[in-house]
Design an enzyme around this catalytic site. Structure first.
Site, PDB file in Angstrom:
ATOM      1  N   ASP A  36      37.562  31.433  37.394  1.00  0.00           N
ATOM      2  CA  ASP A  36      37.634  32.815  37.878  1.00  0.00           C
ATOM      3  C   ASP A  36      36.304  33.530  37.685  1.00  0.00           C
ATOM      4  OD1 ASP A  36      41.104  33.618  37.000  1.00  0.00           O
ATOM      5  OD2 ASP A  36      40.216  32.426  38.597  1.00  0.00           O
ATOM      6  N   ASP A  40      34.275  35.241  40.650  1.00  0.00           N
ATOM      7  CA  ASP A  40      34.002  36.682  40.586  1.00  0.00           C
ATOM      8  C   ASP A  40      32.514  36.969  40.713  1.00  0.00           C
ATOM      9  OD1 ASP A  40      36.595  37.214  38.105  1.00  0.00           O
ATOM     10  OD2 ASP A  40      36.683  37.331  40.295  1.00  0.00           O
ATOM     11  N   SER A  85      44.035  42.844  47.602  1.00  0.00           N
ATOM     12  CA  SER A  85      43.568  42.450  46.283  1.00  0.00           C
ATOM     13  C   SER A  85      43.162  43.705  45.518  1.00  0.00           C
ATOM     14  CB  SER A  85      42.392  41.487  46.430  1.00  0.00           C
ATOM     15  OG  SER A  85      41.939  41.062  45.178  1.00  0.00           O
ATOM     16  N   LYS A 125      48.105  41.876  33.844  1.00  0.00           N
ATOM     17  CA  LYS A 125      47.773  41.133  35.067  1.00  0.00           C
ATOM     18  C   LYS A 125      48.323  39.716  34.913  1.00  0.00           C
ATOM     19  CE  LYS A 125      44.055  40.165  38.333  1.00  0.00           C
ATOM     20  NZ  LYS A 125      44.434  38.756  38.547  1.00  0.00           N
ATOM     21  N   ARG A 146      51.303  35.849  49.569  1.00  0.00           N
ATOM     22  CA  ARG A 146      50.243  36.760  49.981  1.00  0.00           C
ATOM     23  C   ARG A 146      49.480  36.205  51.182  1.00  0.00           C
ATOM     24  NH1 ARG A 146      46.933  40.301  46.955  1.00  0.00           N
ATOM     25  NH2 ARG A 146      47.450  39.289  44.982  1.00  0.00           N
ATOM     26  N   LYS A 320      46.361  51.650  37.224  1.00  0.00           N
ATOM     27  CA  LYS A 320      46.684  52.324  38.480  1.00  0.00           C
ATOM     28  C   LYS A 320      46.834  53.821  38.214  1.00  0.00           C
ATOM     29  CE  LYS A 320      49.278  48.295  40.139  1.00  0.00           C
ATOM     30  NZ  LYS A 320      50.630  47.750  40.410  1.00  0.00           N
ATOM     31  N   LYS A 344      39.404  42.257  33.873  1.00  0.00           N
ATOM     32  CA  LYS A 344      39.593  40.840  33.572  1.00  0.00           C
ATOM     33  C   LYS A 344      39.151  40.522  32.141  1.00  0.00           C
ATOM     34  CE  LYS A 344      40.399  38.204  36.726  1.00  0.00           C
ATOM     35  NZ  LYS A 344      39.646  37.855  37.929  1.00  0.00           N
TER      36      LYS A 344
END
Length: 697
Positions: A36, A40, A85, A125, A146, A320, A344
Site C-alpha cells: 500500500d 500510495d 475512494s 478503516k 466497487r 468524516k 493510513k
C-alpha cells in the site's frame, strides 16, 4: 520550459500505466503487486504532477477514477451513485491541512462560527472488500463490488450467503436504500480456514483480506457460504421514498444519483444509527466523534495502540465531517469526497535480536537468506523468521548475526528485516557468508553475473526443487505425460516413491492405484503415458530438464544443432554458443547444468530406465527457416500451441513481441496492440487461413 513540460508528460504517462497495472492486480485479481505504501507513493506523485500541470489531467487518469474494470465472469452493475475512494493522509501535517480546508470552507458558507472547529465522525478503516447492497422496499435485491467506482461486479448470489447481511430490513424501510460497507474476515476465522484448506490439500490464503475477496468472488455461491465472512455498513448511496418522513437535507451523496435523495437524519453518526435500527451490522466498537485536528490525531493514536488487539485487520482510520449539510457544501472532487479523509498506518515495525541467518532453497532453486529472529509481536502476529531477499540486500543493509534489528511486516503481510538498530551491534556480531553448496542436496551454489539471486545447480537432484521439476517435465510442451498433475506429484514425492525424474519410469499400475483419487483405469492410463514418454524428441527431453534460460524453442534449436544428448552434455560454452540463437548467457546456463555431477547422474538413470530420445526432426522446408512470427488474438480453429508447433516444424520462430525483425503477425479475433504495432511497422499480417496457406497445411 518546453523540455520540462515534455518530461512531466512522459512521467505522467509512465505513472498512469504503472498505477493501472497495479489497479488490475489489486481490484480485479485480488493479487496486489506492491505494498500500500508503494502504491500510495505512486499516486501521490501523479496527483502532484497533475496539480503542477493541470493541462495533463485527462478523464482516463487513475486520479479521476478508482480501481479497474470488473472481470467478465460476473454480470456488471452500474452504480447509481459512484463508489468513490478517499483521499489519504500519512502524517499529522496532512491531517491538520485537511482540517483547515474544511474549517475555512464551512466558515465561508456560514456553517461554522469563527471560533468554532468542525466536528468529525471517526471510524476504523477496515481491510476487506468494499461492496454496495441495494434494498428495494426493504428486500435485498442486488449486491455489487466497487469495481472501477462506476461499474462493479454482480455478487448478489454470494452476498446472500453472508449471515451478517440481512435479506430483509427491519421496520419502516425506504423504497430504495443502497448501503455501502466492507466484507471482511476475522483473523481467528482466517487461521481456521487456512488450516482447513491445508488439511484438504487446497490453496491457503495470504491474509484475511485476500481470503475475504477470494471467497466473495467465487463463481459457486456454495463455496462462499462455507466461508466465515462478515459485513459492516459504513455509508450509503441512493436513498429514496422514506415512509412518513421526507426531508431533503442532502440532495446527492455523490455525483450521479438518479433523483433527489431524502435522508432521515442530519449527521453521519445518526445515519449509521439508523442503518443499525434497520438491522444492518455497524461497527460501533471504535466509532466516535472528534473536534478539530487535535481530536482526530488523538483518535488515530488511540486506535494505533489498540490495533494489535482487534479481531480483524485495519490499515488506518477514516475521518468524516459529521454534519450532512456540511458534507453537501464541501462536495466532491473527481475521485474522492472533500469531507472525508483516510489516515493510513505505516507498516508496523518492532525491534528484536537476529539469532542467525540461514538459507532457504526455493522451488526453482533460488537461494534466499532468511533471518531467524528472537520472537517479536509485529502487525498482530508473532514473527520468528523474516526475509532478507538476497545476498546483496544483506550487504546493503549491513545486517549481521547478533545485531538488534528492526523488523517490519511490509504491506502488513510479509515480515522483512529493515536494518540494524544503530549503536546496538555487539562486539561478536558476525557477517553472513553465502554457502558454496546447497543445504538440501549438496550441489554447488552459483550466482550468474548480473543477477541478484544465487541458485542451487542440482535441479534434477535437489529435493527442494523436486516437485516443480517433475511438474515442468510432465508438461505438454516437455514429456507430455497426460494425467501427471500437481496433486499426484505431491503424493508421489511425499510418499518417497519418486525422488528423481528417472523414478517416474519405474512406477507400476499397482502402486499407483493405491494412491488417493487413483483407480485402476487412471493408473493404467498414467503408466501408458509414461511409457510413451520413453522416446521423446531430443528437444522435448532437453526442455523437460528445466535448464535455466532454455525454453521450448531454444531446446529444439540446440537439439537440432548437436543431434544427441551426449554431444550436448560434453560441449563447452564456445560450442554451445555456436547453436542458432544461443548466446553466452544460455550457453553458460547449459554448461553449468551439465557440469553438476548430480544432473549427469540423472541422465544416466534415465537411460537405464529405457529413455532414449529421438533426434529432432529438421524443418519440413527451408522457405520459412529463421522467419519470426508473432501470434495475437484468438484463431477460429487452431490454438496458439497448435499454430506454434506448425510454425516451428516449418523452421520458423515464434516471438512474443513485434519488432522490425518480425516477418509475420498472425492476428485472430480481439487482436490487440501487437496488431497495431505490426501495421505501424509494415509487417505482413495474416489470419489463420493465410497462415495455413503459407505453411502448406
Amino acid at each position: 520550459m518546453a523540455g520540462q513540460a515534455g518530461q512531466a508528460a512522459q512521467r505522467v504517462a509512465a505513472l498512469r500505466n504503472e498505477i493501472e497495472q497495479h489497479n488490475v492486480r489489486y481490484y480485479v485479481h485480488d493479487d496486489p503487486s506492491v505494498s500500500d505504501a508503494e502504491y500510495d507513493a505512486l499516486m501521490r506523485e501523479l496527483i502532484q504532477l497533475e496539480t503542477d500541470h493541470p493541462e495533463l489531467v485527462t478523464p482516463e487518469s487513475p486520479t479521476q477514477r478508482v480501481g479497474a474494470a470488473p472481470l467478465a465472469a460476473f454480470g456488471s452493475v452500474r452504480h447509481a451513485v459512484p463508489m468513490l475512494s478517499l483521499g489519504n493522509a500519512f502524517d499529522p501535517d496532512e491531517v491538520q491541512a485537511f482540517d483547515r480546508r474544511v474549517g475555512d470552507t464551512l466558515r465561508g458558507a456560514g456553517l461554522l462560527r469563527v471560533d468554532q472547529q468542525p466536528e468529525y465522525f471517526c471510524e476504523l478503516k477496515l481491510d476487506g472488500l468494499a461492496i454496495s447492497l441495494r434494498y428495494e422496499d426493504g428486500v435485498l435485491v442486488q449486491a455489487a463490488t466497487r469495481g472501477d467506482g462506476q461499474t462493479g461486479e454482480d455478487v448478489t448470489a454470494n452476498v446472500r450467503t453472508i449471515r451478517a447481511v440481512p435479506l430483509r430490513l427491519k421496520g419502516a424501510a425506504p423504497r430504495v436504500l443502497e448501503v455501502r460497507g466492507e466484507v471482511l474476515m476475522n483473523r481467528a476465522e482466517f487461521d481456521r480456514l487456512n488450516r482447513s484448506q491445508a488439511a484438504r490439500d487446497e490453496k491457503v490464503f495470504v491474509n484475511p483480506r485476500n481470503a475475504a475477496a477470494g471467497s466473495l468472488r467465487q463463481l459457486d455461491p456454495r463455496i462462499t457460504a462455507q466461508r466465515p465472512l462478515r459485513f459492516f455498513a459504513y455509508s450509503w448511496g441512493e436513498v429514496h421514498g422514506l415512509p412518513g418522513r421526507q426531508t431533503a437535507l442532502f440532495d446527492e451523496p455523490a455525483p450521479g444519483a438518479r433523483e433527489e435523495s431524502t435522508l432521515p437524519r442530519d449527521t453521519h453518526g445518526a445515519m449509521l444509527d439508523w442503518l443499525a435500527e434497520l438491522g444492518l451490522p455497524v461497527n460501533t466498537r471504535h466509532n466516535r466523534r472528534a473536534v478539530g485536528a487535535e481530536g482526530l490525531l488523538a483518535f488515530y493514536e488511540q486506535v494505533g495502540r489498540e490495533r494489535p488487539g482487534l479481531p480483524y485487520d485495519i490499515d488506518g482510520v477514516v475521518y468524516k465531517v459529521n454534519s450532512l449539510p456540511a458534507q453537501k457544501v464541501l462536495g466532491f472532487v473527481a475521485r474522492a469526497p472533500r469531507f472525508a479523509l483516510a489516515h493510513k498506518f505505516p507498516a508496523e515495525e518492532a525491534t528484536t535480536r537476529l539469532l542467525d541467518i540461514e538459507v532457504q532453497v526455493g522451488r526453482t532453486g533460488a537461494i534466499t537468506p532468511v533471518a531467524r529472529l528472537q520472537p517479536v509481536f509485529v502487525g498482530g502476529v508473532t514473527v520468528t523468521n523474516a526475509t532478507l531477499h538476497n545476498e546483496d540486500e544483506v550487504r546493503r543493509k549491513d545486517v549481521r548475526i547478533g545485531d538488534t534489528v528492526t523488523v517490519r511486516r511490509a504491506g502488513d503481510v510479509i515480515p522483512e528485516v529493515v536494518g540494524p538498530v544503530p549503536g546496538k551491534r555487539p562486539a561478536d556480531a558476525r557477517e553472513f557468508v553465502m554457502p558454496v553448496s546447497c543445504p538440501v542436496c549438496g550441489s554447488a551454489i552459483e550466482r550468474p553475473e548480473d543477477e541478484a539471486i544465487a541458485r542451487c545447480t542440482g535441479g534434477l537432484f535437489c529435493a527442494a526443487q523436486r516437485k516443480q521439476t517433475l511438474l515442468h517435465a510432465a508438461g505438454r510442451k516437455a514429456l507430455d505425460i497426460d494425467g501427471l498433475g500437481e496433486k499426484l506429484i505431491d503424493q508421489l514425492v511425499d510418499s518417497g516413491r519418486v525422488k528423481s525424474l528417472a523414478d517416474l519410469y519405474s512406477l507400476n499400475a499397482f502402486e499407483l492405484a493405491a494412491l488417493e483419487r487413483m483407480g485402476k483405469k487412471s493408473a493404467d492410463n498414467l503408466v501408458a503415458a509414461i511409457d510413451r514418454a520413453r522416446t521423446p524428441s531430443l528437444g522435448r527431453l532437453l526442455f523437460a530438464l528445466g535448464i535455466r534460460h532454455v525454453g521450448e524453442t531454444t531446446a529444439r534449436d540446440v537439439a537440432r544443432h548437436f543431434g544427441s544428448i551426449e554431444t550436448i552434455m560434453d560441449a563447452d560454452e564456445e560450442a554451445l554458443a555456436g547453436a542458432p540463437d544461443v548466446g553466452p548467457v544460455v550457453a553458460g546456463s547449459i554448461r553449468r547444468f551439465f557440469a553438476e555431477p548430480h544432473n549427469r547422474e540423472i541422465i544416466d538413470l534415465l537411460k537405464a530406465q529405457g529413455v532414449h530420445p529421438v533426434p529432432e526432426a529438421g524443418p519440413q522446408g527451408n522457405t520459412l527457416a529463421g522467419k519470426t512470427f508473432v501470434l495475437t488474438g484468438t484463431m477460429p480453429n487452431w490454438t496458439r500451441d497448435e499454430a506454434t508447433r506448425h510454425i516451428l516444424a516449418a523452421g520458423g520462430k515464434v516471438s512474443g513481441s513485434v519488432s522490425k525483425k518480425t516477418a509475420y503477425v498472425v492476428a485472430g479475433e480481439e487482436a490487440g496492440s501487437k496488431l497495431a504495432k505490426a501495421q505501424e511497422l509494415g509487417v505482413t499480417v495474416l489470419d489463420e487461413d493465410g497462415l495455413k496457406a503459407l505453411l502448406g497445411v
